[in-house]
Design a protein around this motif. Sequence first.
Motif, mmCIF file in Angstrom:
data_model
loop_
_atom_site.group_PDB
_atom_site.id
_atom_site.type_symbol
_atom_site.label_atom_id
_atom_site.label_comp_id
_atom_site.label_asym_id
_atom_site.label_seq_id
_atom_site.Cartn_x
_atom_site.Cartn_y
_atom_site.Cartn_z
ATOM 1 N N SER A 55 -3.920 -9.550 -7.584
ATOM 2 C CA SER A 55 -4.704 -9.802 -8.786
ATOM 3 C C SER A 55 -3.902 -10.691 -9.734
ATOM 4 O O SER A 55 -2.786 -10.348 -10.126
ATOM 5 C CB SER A 55 -5.070 -8.486 -9.475
ATOM 6 N N PHE A 107 -4.092 0.288 -4.274
ATOM 7 C CA PHE A 107 -4.495 -0.989 -4.842
ATOM 8 C C PHE A 107 -3.507 -2.081 -4.443
ATOM 9 O O PHE A 107 -2.303 -1.832 -4.337
ATOM 10 C CB PHE A 107 -4.559 -0.899 -6.370
ATOM 11 N N THR A 156 -2.743 7.646 -4.662
ATOM 12 C CA THR A 156 -3.444 8.185 -3.489
ATOM 13 C C THR A 156 -3.393 9.701 -3.472
ATOM 14 O O THR A 156 -4.378 10.373 -3.151
ATOM 15 C CB THR A 156 -2.822 7.615 -2.204
ATOM 16 N N ASN A 208 1.326 3.445 -5.656
ATOM 17 C CA ASN A 208 0.168 3.679 -4.797
ATOM 18 C C ASN A 208 0.233 5.044 -4.124
ATOM 19 O O ASN A 208 -0.804 5.689 -3.893
ATOM 20 C CB ASN A 208 0.057 2.579 -3.735
ATOM 21 N N ASN A 256 0.812 -1.221 0.000
ATOM 22 C CA ASN A 256 0.000 0.000 0.000
ATOM 23 C C ASN A 256 0.843 1.267 0.000
ATOM 24 O O ASN A 256 0.365 2.342 -0.381
ATOM 25 C CB ASN A 256 -0.927 0.008 1.215
ATOM 26 N N PRO A 290 -10.020 6.927 -7.149
ATOM 27 C CA PRO A 290 -10.956 6.077 -6.388
ATOM 28 C C PRO A 290 -10.427 4.652 -6.227
ATOM 29 O O PRO A 290 -9.981 4.028 -7.192
ATOM 30 C CB PRO A 290 -12.229 6.102 -7.247
ATOM 31 N N GLY A 291 -10.476 4.140 -5.011
ATOM 32 C CA GLY A 291 -10.039 2.781 -4.739
ATOM 33 C C GLY A 291 -8.588 2.657 -4.329
ATOM 34 O O GLY A 291 -8.165 1.601 -3.858
#
Length: 305
Positions: free
Chosen positions: A160, A155, A146, A142, A137, A151-152
């Motif tokens: 994934s 990640f 941020t 990231n 994070n 949005p979100g």
Amino acid sequence: MGNRGKKRSRLDRGNYGYLFVAPFFLVFLVFGLYPIVYTVYLSFQKWDGLGPISYLGLKNFTRLLGDEVFYLSVWNSFRIWLCNFIPQMAAALLLAFIFTFNRVRGMKFFRAAYYLPNLVTAAPSVGLLFNLLFNGNKSAVNYILTALNIPGAPFDFFNSESVTSAMVSYIQWWMWFGYTTVIIMAGVTTVDSQVYDAALVDGATKFQTYTRVTLPLIRPTLIYMTITSIIGGMQLFDVPSTLTNMQGDPRKAILTTSMYLYNQGFKNHNYGYASAVSVGLFIIIAILSFFALRAMRKRGDIYND
């Protein structure tokens, strides 16, 4: 007597060539042929690397045929290779077209720039770099996302399967498309310029000339690039092993056959089964190369007719 001495001297000098080629054959026998033969021998054995070797017959290959993880690793290797090979060839063919039929200022600079990633970067270091950029994070990517209030964000990229697999394919594409471009452009230079002049006189456009004249004539180069790419892609190890852990996480999405082979041999200390995996990988590469060669030759026969 004098003439016989001269003839013998000439014959002796004629044998000097064997001395120059001998180092290559010695190195090949020790570091090339012997490991291959010994791997095939071990594939019929059970050995942990320290204890005695015991003969198993075909048990390692019987286990290999029913090993779902092996099939998964083969599919992962093929998928990662295909997802980087197609855009790699597309980019190389496009750049070769631009540089062949257009006068681009600084063409030598661009060719060097495209080739640079393959020349100065080691694959393990690239894998570690992307790991630092995307893992966690608080990673650099990231942090930027941020800060931009995406949005979100942040990640979990490495959670994934598709993102992790796509990242490996992208790294391979980035590292090798410049090399592919240079090789294809070298093949293009072998085409006689008079062929292009005849095509232009007949009213062909640059694109038609490239697709219907250039590509069929550089088919041997394209076959070479395809076969060598299959060999390298199916043996992929360094990038996925350094990008995440050696298990191919998340959920074995980037577990390649070479990684599975390494884990069986050097972590599980089952060198016999690892050798069987190696033999299986060799057979798969040979089959894929055969079909690729056959398909491209058939495609070339269409143009020859």
